[in-house]
Design a protein around this motif. Structure first.
Motif, PDB file in Angstrom:
ATOM      1  N   PRO A   1       5.670  -5.708   0.552  1.00  0.00           N
ATOM      2  CA  PRO A   1       6.904  -5.941   1.312  1.00  0.00           C
ATOM      3  C   PRO A   1       8.093  -6.167   0.378  1.00  0.00           C
ATOM      4  CG  PRO A   1       5.568  -7.910   1.310  1.00  0.00           C
ATOM      5  CD  PRO A   1       4.759  -6.847   0.624  1.00  0.00           C
ATOM      6  N   TRP A   2       9.267  -5.887   0.888  1.00  0.00           N
ATOM      7  CA  TRP A   2      10.488  -6.205   0.170  1.00  0.00           C
ATOM      8  C   TRP A   2      11.304  -7.132   1.022  1.00  0.00           C
ATOM      9  CZ3 TRP A   2      15.696  -5.923   1.028  1.00  0.00           C
ATOM     10  CH2 TRP A   2      16.498  -6.164  -0.071  1.00  0.00           C
ATOM     11  N   PRO A   3      11.825  -8.258   0.570  1.00  0.00           N
ATOM     12  CA  PRO A   3      11.624  -8.729  -0.802  1.00  0.00           C
ATOM     13  C   PRO A   3      10.191  -9.168  -1.019  1.00  0.00           C
ATOM     14  CG  PRO A   3      12.807 -10.367   0.473  1.00  0.00           C
ATOM     15  CD  PRO A   3      12.626  -9.162   1.362  1.00  0.00           C
ATOM     16  N   LEU A   4       9.770  -9.113  -2.248  1.00  0.00           N
ATOM     17  CA  LEU A   4       8.383  -9.447  -2.574  1.00  0.00           C
ATOM     18  C   LEU A   4       8.101 -10.904  -2.274  1.00  0.00           C
ATOM     19  CD1 LEU A   4       8.004  -7.589  -5.977  1.00  0.00           C
ATOM     20  CD2 LEU A   4       7.144  -6.898  -3.756  1.00  0.00           C
ATOM     21  N   ARG A   5       6.953 -11.161  -1.699  1.00  0.00           N
ATOM     22  CA  ARG A   5       6.495 -12.533  -1.438  1.00  0.00           C
ATOM     23  C   ARG A   5       5.771 -13.026  -2.686  1.00  0.00           C
ATOM     24  NH1 ARG A   5       3.427 -10.848   3.867  1.00  0.00           N
ATOM     25  NH2 ARG A   5       5.167  -9.968   4.983  1.00  0.00           N
ATOM     26  N   ARG A   6       6.164 -14.124  -3.189  1.00  0.00           N
ATOM     27  CA  ARG A   6       5.516 -14.681  -4.383  1.00  0.00           C
ATOM     28  C   ARG A   6       4.974 -16.038  -4.092  1.00  0.00           C
ATOM     29  NH1 ARG A   6       4.548 -10.379  -7.321  1.00  0.00           N
ATOM     30  NH2 ARG A   6       6.373  -9.228  -7.842  1.00  0.00           N
TER      31      ARG A   6
ATOM     32  N   HIS B   1       9.306  -4.329  11.443  1.00  0.00           N
ATOM     33  CA  HIS B   1      10.571  -4.925  10.998  1.00  0.00           C
ATOM     34  C   HIS B   1      10.539  -5.257   9.514  1.00  0.00           C
ATOM     35  CE1 HIS B   1      11.524  -5.168  15.219  1.00  0.00           C
ATOM     36  NE2 HIS B   1      10.404  -5.844  15.413  1.00  0.00           N
ATOM     37  N   ARG B   2      10.047  -4.296   8.729  1.00  0.00           N
ATOM     38  CA  ARG B   2       9.936  -4.539   7.295  1.00  0.00           C
ATOM     39  C   ARG B   2      10.342  -3.306   6.497  1.00  0.00           C
ATOM     40  NH1 ARG B   2       4.823  -7.843   5.555  1.00  0.00           N
ATOM     41  NH2 ARG B   2       3.884  -5.831   5.291  1.00  0.00           N
ATOM     42  N   ILE B   3      10.837  -3.590   5.308  1.00  0.00           N
ATOM     43  CA  ILE B   3      11.026  -2.564   4.286  1.00  0.00           C
ATOM     44  C   ILE B   3       9.895  -2.767   3.288  1.00  0.00           C
ATOM     45  CG2 ILE B   3      12.509  -1.629   2.482  1.00  0.00           C
ATOM     46  CD1 ILE B   3      13.684  -1.295   5.261  1.00  0.00           C
ATOM     47  N   MET B   4       9.167  -1.693   3.033  1.00  0.00           N
ATOM     48  CA  MET B   4       8.024  -1.768   2.125  1.00  0.00           C
ATOM     49  C   MET B   4       8.331  -1.016   0.835  1.00  0.00           C
ATOM     50  SD  MET B   4       5.982  -3.528   3.953  1.00  0.00           S
ATOM     51  CE  MET B   4       4.332  -3.354   3.278  1.00  0.00           C
ATOM     52  N   ARG B   5       7.723  -1.454  -0.239  1.00  0.00           N
ATOM     53  CA  ARG B   5       7.847  -0.795  -1.539  1.00  0.00           C
ATOM     54  C   ARG B   5       6.524  -0.108  -1.841  1.00  0.00           C
ATOM     55  NH1 ARG B   5       8.500  -3.967  -7.175  1.00  0.00           N
ATOM     56  NH2 ARG B   5       6.259  -4.190  -6.875  1.00  0.00           N
ATOM     57  N   TYR B   6       6.596   1.195  -2.044  1.00  0.00           N
ATOM     58  CA  TYR B   6       5.400   1.993  -2.321  1.00  0.00           C
ATOM     59  C   TYR B   6       5.401   2.400  -3.788  1.00  0.00           C
ATOM     60  CZ  TYR B   6       2.529   6.193  -2.577  1.00  0.00           C
ATOM     61  OH  TYR B   6       1.614   7.136  -2.951  1.00  0.00           O
ATOM     62  N   ASP B   7       4.328   2.083  -4.483  1.00  0.00           N
ATOM     63  CA  ASP B   7       4.167   2.457  -5.886  1.00  0.00           C
ATOM     64  C   ASP B   7       3.062   3.507  -5.971  1.00  0.00           C
ATOM     65  OD1 ASP B   7       3.474   2.677  -8.592  1.00  0.00           O
ATOM     66  OD2 ASP B   7       3.835   0.556  -8.978  1.00  0.00           O
ATOM     67  N   PRO B   8       3.434   4.780  -6.124  1.00  0.00           N
ATOM     68  CA  PRO B   8       2.415   5.838  -6.131  1.00  0.00           C
ATOM     69  C   PRO B   8       1.482   5.787  -7.335  1.00  0.00           C
ATOM     70  CG  PRO B   8       4.593   6.768  -6.533  1.00  0.00           C
ATOM     71  CD  PRO B   8       4.787   5.312  -6.232  1.00  0.00           C
ATOM     72  N   GLU B   9       1.954   5.284  -8.466  1.00  0.00           N
ATOM     73  CA  GLU B   9       1.084   5.223  -9.647  1.00  0.00           C
ATOM     74  C   GLU B   9       0.023   4.139  -9.480  1.00  0.00           C
ATOM     75  OE1 GLU B   9       1.550   4.220 -14.320  1.00  0.00           O
ATOM     76  OE2 GLU B   9       2.973   5.646 -13.460  1.00  0.00           O
ATOM     77  N   ALA B  10       0.427   2.957  -9.000  1.00  0.00           N
ATOM     78  CA  ALA B  10      -0.514   1.852  -8.792  1.00  0.00           C
ATOM     79  C   ALA B  10      -1.249   1.980  -7.462  1.00  0.00           C
ATOM     80  CB  ALA B  10       0.213   0.521  -8.848  1.00  0.00           C
ATOM     81  N   ARG B  11      -0.770   2.861  -6.594  1.00  0.00           N
ATOM     82  CA  ARG B  11      -1.328   3.073  -5.250  1.00  0.00           C
ATOM     83  C   ARG B  11      -1.345   1.773  -4.445  1.00  0.00           C
ATOM     84  NH1 ARG B  11      -3.561   7.718  -3.991  1.00  0.00           N
ATOM     85  NH2 ARG B  11      -5.154   6.797  -2.650  1.00  0.00           N
ATOM     86  N   THR B  12      -0.158   1.100  -4.425  1.00  0.00           N
ATOM     87  CA  THR B  12      -0.018  -0.156  -3.698  1.00  0.00           C
ATOM     88  C   THR B  12       1.201  -0.131  -2.777  1.00  0.00           C
ATOM     89  OG1 THR B  12       1.268  -1.155  -5.474  1.00  0.00           O
ATOM     90  CG2 THR B  12      -1.100  -1.561  -5.491  1.00  0.00           C
ATOM     91  N   LEU B  13       1.146  -0.966  -1.762  1.00  0.00           N
ATOM     92  CA  LEU B  13       2.221  -1.121  -0.793  1.00  0.00           C
ATOM     93  C   LEU B  13       2.527  -2.614  -0.708  1.00  0.00           C
ATOM     94  CD1 LEU B  13       3.825   0.579   1.324  1.00  0.00           C
ATOM     95  CD2 LEU B  13       2.105  -0.162   2.977  1.00  0.00           C
TER      96      LEU B  13
END
Length: 67
Positions: free
Chosen positions: A62-67, A48-60
């Motif tokens: 969650p959206w919205p970002l948890r801070r 039940h999540r939308i994830m943000r994938y950054d191929p350059e940083a190779r990180t995954l």
């Protein structure tokens, strides 16, 4: 053309983990869409999540970002 697995380790290795590869994991992806020119949005339905994938940083993350 080369095809490679970017996230996860196999068909039956499930996960719900944020972070860098190879730690990151998803459960059941049903959609991938461009977010910005440098990011992808991934619908991880069983978690039940939308994830943000950054191929350059190779990180995954969650959206919205948890801070």
């Amino acid at each position: 053309m080369q095809v490679a697995t970017l996230i996860g380790e196999g068909l039956f290795t499930f996960g719900d983990r944020d972070g860098p590869f190879p730690v990151a994991g998803l459960q059941h992806v049903l959609g991938i869409a461009p977010w910005r020119p440098d990011l992808l949005a991934i619908a991880d339905t069983y978690n039940h999540r939308i994830m943000r994938y950054d191929p350059e940083a190779r990180t995954l993350e969650p959206w919205p970002l948890r801070r």
